[in-house]
Write an enzyme that holds these catalytic residues in place. Structure first.
Site, PDB file in Angstrom:
ATOM      1  N   ASN A  32       0.833  -1.336   0.149  1.00  0.00           N
ATOM      2  CA  ASN A  32      -0.023  -0.018   0.038  1.00  0.00           C
ATOM      3  C   ASN A  32       0.826   1.218   0.057  1.00  0.00           C
ATOM      4  O   ASN A  32       0.324   2.516   0.234  1.00  0.00           O
ATOM      5  CB  ASN A  32      -1.094  -0.025   1.275  1.00  0.00           C
ATOM      6  CG  ASN A  32      -0.204  -0.058   2.537  1.00  0.00           C
ATOM      7  OD1 ASN A  32       1.089   0.076   2.641  1.00  0.00           O
ATOM      8  ND2 ASN A  32      -0.945   0.223   3.636  1.00  0.00           N
ATOM      9  N   LEU A  61      -8.180  -9.635   1.591  1.00  0.00           N
ATOM     10  CA  LEU A  61      -7.507  -9.688   0.508  1.00  0.00           C
ATOM     11  C   LEU A  61      -8.212 -10.691  -0.368  1.00  0.00           C
ATOM     12  O   LEU A  61      -8.133 -11.785   0.169  1.00  0.00           O
ATOM     13  CB  LEU A  61      -6.036  -9.767   0.174  1.00  0.00           C
ATOM     14  CG  LEU A  61      -5.506  -9.851  -1.156  1.00  0.00           C
ATOM     15  CD1 LEU A  61      -5.874  -8.693  -2.044  1.00  0.00           C
ATOM     16  CD2 LEU A  61      -3.915 -10.004  -0.970  1.00  0.00           C
ATOM     17  N   SER A  75       5.048  -4.026   6.815  1.00  0.00           N
ATOM     18  CA  SER A  75       5.124  -3.438   8.030  1.00  0.00           C
ATOM     19  C   SER A  75       6.208  -2.252   7.931  1.00  0.00           C
ATOM     20  O   SER A  75       7.148  -2.669   7.542  1.00  0.00           O
ATOM     21  CB  SER A  75       5.720  -4.538   9.230  1.00  0.00           C
ATOM     22  OG  SER A  75       5.705  -3.680  10.133  1.00  0.00           O
ATOM     23  N   GLY A 102      -4.849 -16.665   7.298  1.00  0.00           N
ATOM     24  CA  GLY A 102      -6.106 -17.083   6.773  1.00  0.00           C
ATOM     25  C   GLY A 102      -6.127 -17.608   5.261  1.00  0.00           C
ATOM     26  O   GLY A 102      -6.660 -18.685   4.845  1.00  0.00           O
ATOM     27  N   TYR A 145       5.725  -1.679  17.624  1.00  0.00           N
ATOM     28  CA  TYR A 145       6.450  -2.555  16.648  1.00  0.00           C
ATOM     29  C   TYR A 145       6.663  -3.664  17.259  1.00  0.00           C
ATOM     30  O   TYR A 145       6.170  -4.825  17.006  1.00  0.00           O
ATOM     31  CB  TYR A 145       7.634  -1.684  16.232  1.00  0.00           C
ATOM     32  CG  TYR A 145       8.463  -2.653  15.242  1.00  0.00           C
ATOM     33  CD1 TYR A 145       7.905  -2.815  13.905  1.00  0.00           C
ATOM     34  CD2 TYR A 145       9.671  -3.165  15.247  1.00  0.00           C
ATOM     35  CE1 TYR A 145       8.550  -3.363  12.846  1.00  0.00           C
ATOM     36  CE2 TYR A 145      10.572  -3.663  14.360  1.00  0.00           C
ATOM     37  CZ  TYR A 145       9.939  -3.907  13.174  1.00  0.00           C
ATOM     38  OH  TYR A 145      10.586  -4.579  12.232  1.00  0.00           O
ATOM     39  N   THR A 175      19.323  -4.757   8.881  1.00  0.00           N
ATOM     40  CA  THR A 175      19.696  -5.040   7.672  1.00  0.00           C
ATOM     41  C   THR A 175      19.632  -3.703   6.694  1.00  0.00           C
ATOM     42  O   THR A 175      18.862  -2.983   7.007  1.00  0.00           O
ATOM     43  CB  THR A 175      18.748  -6.144   7.028  1.00  0.00           C
ATOM     44  OG1 THR A 175      18.829  -7.353   7.705  1.00  0.00           O
ATOM     45  CG2 THR A 175      19.036  -6.357   5.550  1.00  0.00           C
ATOM     46  N   ARG A 186      16.736   5.610   9.702  1.00  0.00           N
ATOM     47  CA  ARG A 186      17.566   4.555  10.378  1.00  0.00           C
ATOM     48  C   ARG A 186      18.900   4.911  10.290  1.00  0.00           C
ATOM     49  O   ARG A 186      19.145   5.826   9.496  1.00  0.00           O
ATOM     50  CB  ARG A 186      17.421   3.045   9.607  1.00  0.00           C
ATOM     51  CG  ARG A 186      16.067   2.336   9.927  1.00  0.00           C
ATOM     52  CD  ARG A 186      15.888   1.169   9.208  1.00  0.00           C
ATOM     53  NE  ARG A 186      15.022   1.136   8.198  1.00  0.00           N
ATOM     54  CZ  ARG A 186      14.164   0.219   7.544  1.00  0.00           C
ATOM     55  NH1 ARG A 186      14.527  -1.121   8.221  1.00  0.00           N
ATOM     56  NH2 ARG A 186      13.699   0.323   6.334  1.00  0.00           N
TER      57      ARG A 186
END
Ligand code: NAD
Ligand code: UDP
Length: 316
Positions: A32, A61, A75, A102, A145, A175, A186
């Site tokens: 998104n 979805l 996320s 699901g 988070y 990473t 970051r």
């Protein structure tokens, strides 16, 4: 395989899409764009094996096509991002994970959850093995988070135990690499973009806190190996090379040759973990994987990429 990648337009997700396309899998990338960008996947969109769906996976979805594998990477991941979007972060880790589990159940698909070393919080055990339960402040700002990822792990294990779904949980340690947003906040993108602009490098606290940094190509190979191993318990993936943040800032300065830059100390964010290093015994035993790219080399490659994107850097 038909592989669904959530968060596929993000930093790690876009590298995963590329890697799996190279193996001739069909990819459905769902994103998104809350923290991802069109440009991360623009070069993949012409390919016949790549499909893009703009969708918020915290909402159900409906996908009629068969799916063999779900890689659930959606996320926000940078602390400034999840502090800016606390509720979407909580939703994607809970409702988004529920929706994807699901779907895995309905399609008979295998499922991988991108979890994080943040489940260890500010750890008292060092380095961190998967058996360590962590030390997380559930009500602090980072809780949106950390706790969501802990919940997502619990949900994944429940679907595995209750419904027999073939699940995996990868606990990813810090990473870095090409396609991080230059302004994502970051440490590595901050230091590189500050050094390239000739601005002061912002080190939080006294810079004595440590992180262990993995180059994205290594991470993707680690994940690729784990996709083929039936091991439902969490597995750490990262690079054990541990640096203090001050050392990292100095290394970036050296590699960028940031003549005009100096180091400026800023307050340490709340609940910022003091140390972080993965114990990699599990992944090594399961797949033989070890990270190959030393931090100095990976940073040089990342700096090269950031330099090429200097125009975007100027705008960000
Ligand atoms: P990123 O922000 O670049 O990518 C995340 C992607 O997820 C973005 O493209 C974003 O738009 C998308 N997304 C978020 N919410 C969504 C939603 N509701 N619906 C659809 N798409 C959504 O971050 P990243 O560094 O690539 O992280 C990817 C995953 O790896 C995350 O799950 C993160 O928690 C995990 N992880 C990353 C690191 C790291 O160091 N990069 C460390 C530990 C864990
Ligand atoms: N950090 C810093 N300066 C910055 C950004 C981050 O000193 O401009 C520090 C931050 O406080 C943390 C470490 O660098 O101790 C790694 O931060 P990052 O946001 O990259 O990842 P995380 O905290 O999630 O490990």
């Amino acid at each position: 395989m038909q592989v669904l990648i959530t968060g596929g337009a993000g930093f790690i997700g876009s590298h995963l899409c590329e890697r799996l396309l190279r193996d001739d899998h069909d990819i459905v990338c769902v994103d998104n764009f809350i923290t991802g960008t069109q440009s991360n996947v623009a070069h993949l969109r012409a390919g016949r094996r790549f499909r893009f769906l703009q969708h918020d996976i915290s909402k159900p979805l409906d996908l009629p096509a068969p799916v063999d594998y779900i890689l659930h990477f959606a996320s926000p991941a940078s602390p400034p991002d999840y502090l800016k979007y606390p509720i979407p972060t909580l939703k994607v880790g809970s409702l988004g994970t529920l929706n994807m589990l699901g779907m895995a159940k309905a399609k008979g698909a295998r499922f991988m959850l991108a979890s994080t070393s943040e489940v260890y919080g500010d750890p008292e055990v060092h380095p961190q093995p998967e058996t360590y339960w962590g030390r997380v402040n559930p009500v602090g700002p980072r809780g949106v988070y950390d706790e969501t990822k802990r919940f997502a792990e619990a949900l994944t294990m429940a679907y595995h135990r209750e419904h027999g779904i073939d699940t995996r949980i990868v606990r990813i340690f810090n990473t870095y690499g090409p396609r991080m947003r230059l302004n994502d906040g970051r440490a590595i993108p901050n230091f590189i973009s500050q050094a390239l602009r000739g601005e002061a490098l912002t080190v939080y606290g006294d810079g004595g806190q440590t992180r262990s940094l993995c180059y994205v190509d290594d991470l993707v190979e680690g994940i690729r190996g784990l996709m083929d191993v039936a091991h439902p318990d969490p597995v750490n993936v990262g690079n054990p090379e541990e640096w203090t943040i001050l050392e990292l800032a100095k290394l970036v300065l050296e590699l960028v040759n940031g003549a005009g830059s100096r180091i400026e100390f800023r307050p340490l964010p709340t609940d910022d973990p003091k140390q972080r290093r993965p114990d990699l015994a599990t992944i090594t035993r399961l797949t033989g994987w070890r990270p190959r790219v030393p931090v100095r080399e990976g940073l040089a490659a990342t700096i090269g990429w950031f330099r090429q994107h200097a125009q975007a850097l100027a705008k960000s």
